[in-house]
Design an enzyme around this catalytic site. Structure first.
Site, PDB file in Angstrom:
ATOM      1  N   GLY A 323     -49.902 -30.385 -22.064  1.00  0.00           N
ATOM      2  CA  GLY A 323     -48.506 -30.128 -22.402  1.00  0.00           C
ATOM      3  C   GLY A 323     -47.970 -31.269 -23.233  1.00  0.00           C
ATOM      4  N   ARG A 324     -47.821 -32.439 -22.590  1.00  0.00           N
ATOM      5  CA  ARG A 324     -47.368 -33.643 -23.292  1.00  0.00           C
ATOM      6  C   ARG A 324     -48.227 -33.921 -24.524  1.00  0.00           C
ATOM      7  NH1 ARG A 324     -45.728 -38.427 -20.375  1.00  0.00           N
ATOM      8  NH2 ARG A 324     -46.621 -37.385 -18.549  1.00  0.00           N
ATOM      9  N   CYS A 404     -22.277 -44.037 -17.488  1.00  0.00           N
ATOM     10  CA  CYS A 404     -21.696 -45.032 -16.584  1.00  0.00           C
ATOM     11  C   CYS A 404     -22.749 -45.469 -15.563  1.00  0.00           C
ATOM     12  CB  CYS A 404     -20.470 -44.432 -15.895  1.00  0.00           C
ATOM     13  SG  CYS A 404     -19.490 -45.659 -15.010  1.00  0.00           S
ATOM     14  N   GLU A 405     -23.830 -46.045 -16.058  1.00  0.00           N
ATOM     15  CA  GLU A 405     -24.952 -46.502 -15.240  1.00  0.00           C
ATOM     16  C   GLU A 405     -25.585 -47.713 -15.919  1.00  0.00           C
ATOM     17  OE1 GLU A 405     -26.265 -45.439 -12.382  1.00  0.00           O
ATOM     18  OE2 GLU A 405     -25.034 -43.624 -12.100  1.00  0.00           O
TER      19      GLU A 405
END
Length: 476
Positions: A323-324, A404-405
């Site tokens: 897949g990747r 906001c992290e």
């Protein structure tokens, strides 16, 4: 945790699909004015037409990688007298167009939910060319798969075996199933994506239980044989993700083929298929070496032929699930730079002495909502300023998002031109896999579009979400 290595070289232009040392797609090129173009389309044109952030997918690169895996494995397994099917692992990125591309290039499609199954069916993928995974499939998902005539249901527990059999009986059909086993061979870039060790949710162990009796895997295979509503197609194994050493696949194949032989000895049933899963690693940083399909196909084919000969069993038909490796390098994420600020901190040097370190924080208009992997796995990516040339000296930088992290990091460490400024276009390479498919609406950000580029033109595969889309779900 130690800081990741800082790549200092640009990987553009790339040398083609799977080329060593580049995380960019084969269609990525720097023009003489310094701007990046993909498949003949300049990033400034993409930003003007589609906005940022945006997932950009090089269609020709995707197709070339799909063909490379299919042709390499078909050729290698033909040499040892075995057939092979290549399934595109849709969890990496599945849209209607992507499913069609995979099918047109001779791949089947592996799905991991009822939603992914629906996308594949909408794309016109024949049910017989679809597999359905999942450790906790709902009755509705199983029934949808049976009604669509999927070619394989990969069952994951003893409880599921009985449930699938009962649902098949309710529909008056025989369900084609494979049993997912854990081989004890685990590989990959992070524990959360190493999926063949015992202490995790997937599959059934090939190792005997505490009492030394029949292994859960063998018991499950025998349970399938005992239910006339089920057709036992074969055995499925998946050992992890972002694997860069083929020896893991070889070791897992030995275990699965031994299990196949043991089942035949106990029941007289020699299953026809063995699936060796996916997890083929790609280049994420300049200088990284990807796991090339040709050599790994040859090594695995030779091992399975030798082991089958030792066991005295004919070779089954094999399947794999990249897949990747197909979609990852075909994609990039295009952002616009906003706030840029230097941050000076005290950090120990190589000798342990305190040293002053200045890092440029480059904020972009997306973040962990469009690529959660750096926050979730500590995954490393490579970024470059792609809208212009710069002669400024490169400085240590961290690309961050607008959420906001404090953990909202897009690229942990990268060298960017010291004159990077608001309005610059910045691209992160190799985001085709798991960017869009793991995206969220955190902080009520809308998910970016998926834009395909080919032959000097672009088209939208999945449109950008809008605030109206978000509010339409909110019933107040």
């Amino acid at each position: 945790m130690p800081e990741p290595a800082v790549p200092t070289a640009s990987a553009l232009p790339s040398g083609g699909p799977g080329a060593a040392g580049t995380p960019w797609s084969s269609g990525a090129r720097r023009r003489t004015d310094g701007e990046l173009e993909v498949a003949g389309v300049a990033v400034s044109e993409l930003a003007a037409e589609h906005g940022t952030p945006a997932y950009v997918l090089d269609e020709a690169d995707f197709r070339a990688r799909a063909r490379a895996y299919r042709s390499a494995f078909e050729a290698a397994f033909e040499q040892v007298g075995a057939g092979v099917d290549v399934y595109y692992a849709g969890k990496a990125l599945l849209t209607v167009a992507v499913a069609r591309w995979a099918t047109q290039e001779g791949l089947r499609v592996d799905t991991a939910s009822g939603g992914e199954l629906a996308v594949a069916l909408r794309a016109g993928v024949p049910g017989a060319a679809i597999g359905l995974h999942g450790n906790n499939k709902s009755d509705a998902e199983v029934l949808a798969a049976l009604d669509a005539g999927v070619g394989r249901l990969i069952v994951d527990s003893l409880v599921e075996i009985e449930r699938v059999a009962d649902l098949a009986a309710s529909r008056g059909v025989v369900a084609p199933v494979m049993v997912r086993v854990t081989t004890g061979v685990h590989a990959g870039g992070h524990e959360y994506i190493s999926t063949a060790h015992e202490d995790q949710k997937f599959g059934l162990s090939v190792n005997p239980g505490p009492d030394g009796g029949t292994s859960p895997a063998l018991a499950a295979l025998e349970a399938v044989v005992a239910r006339p509503e089920l057709e036992l197609l074969g055995i499925h194994s998946h050992i992890g993700s972002q694997i860069l050493d083929p020896s893991g696949f070889e070791a897992a194949a030995r275990v699965v083929l031994q299990l196949r032989a043991d089942l035949a000895t106990r029941t007289g049933v020699l299953v026809d298929e063995v699936d060796l899963g996916g997890g083929y690693g790609i280049a994420y940083l300049p200088g990284d070496e990807a796991l090339e399909p040709g050599p790994v196909a040859l090594s695995v084919a030779q091992v399975v032929a030798a082991v089958s000969h030792q066991l005295g069993t004919p070779l089954p038909r094999f399947s794999i699930e990249p897949g990747r490796a197909v979609v990852g390098p075909a994609g990039l994420t295009l952002y616009t730079v906003g706030t840029v600020k230097p941050v000076t901190v005290s950090s120990p040097d190589a000798s342990g002495e305190a040293a002053t370190l200045t890092r440029l924080y480059v904020s972009v208009d997306g973040g962990m909502s469009d690529n959660i992997r750096p926050a979730l796995y500590g995954a490393d990516y490579h970024a470059e300023i792609v809208g212009r040339a710069s002669s400024a000296a490169k400085v240590l930088s961290r690309v961050v998002g607008k959420h906001c992290e404090s953990g909202d990091i897009v690229v942990h460490q990268v060298m960017l031109p010291g004159d990077v400024r608001a309005g610059d276009l910045l691209a992160v390479a190799a985001t085709g896999a798991y960017g869009r498919s793991m995206a969220s609406n955190y902080n009520a950000l809308t998910r970016p579009p998926v834009v395909a580029v080919a032959d000097g033109a672009s088209r939208v595969l999945v449109r950008r979400e809008t605030v109206d889309d978000l509010l339409a779900l909110d019933q107040g």
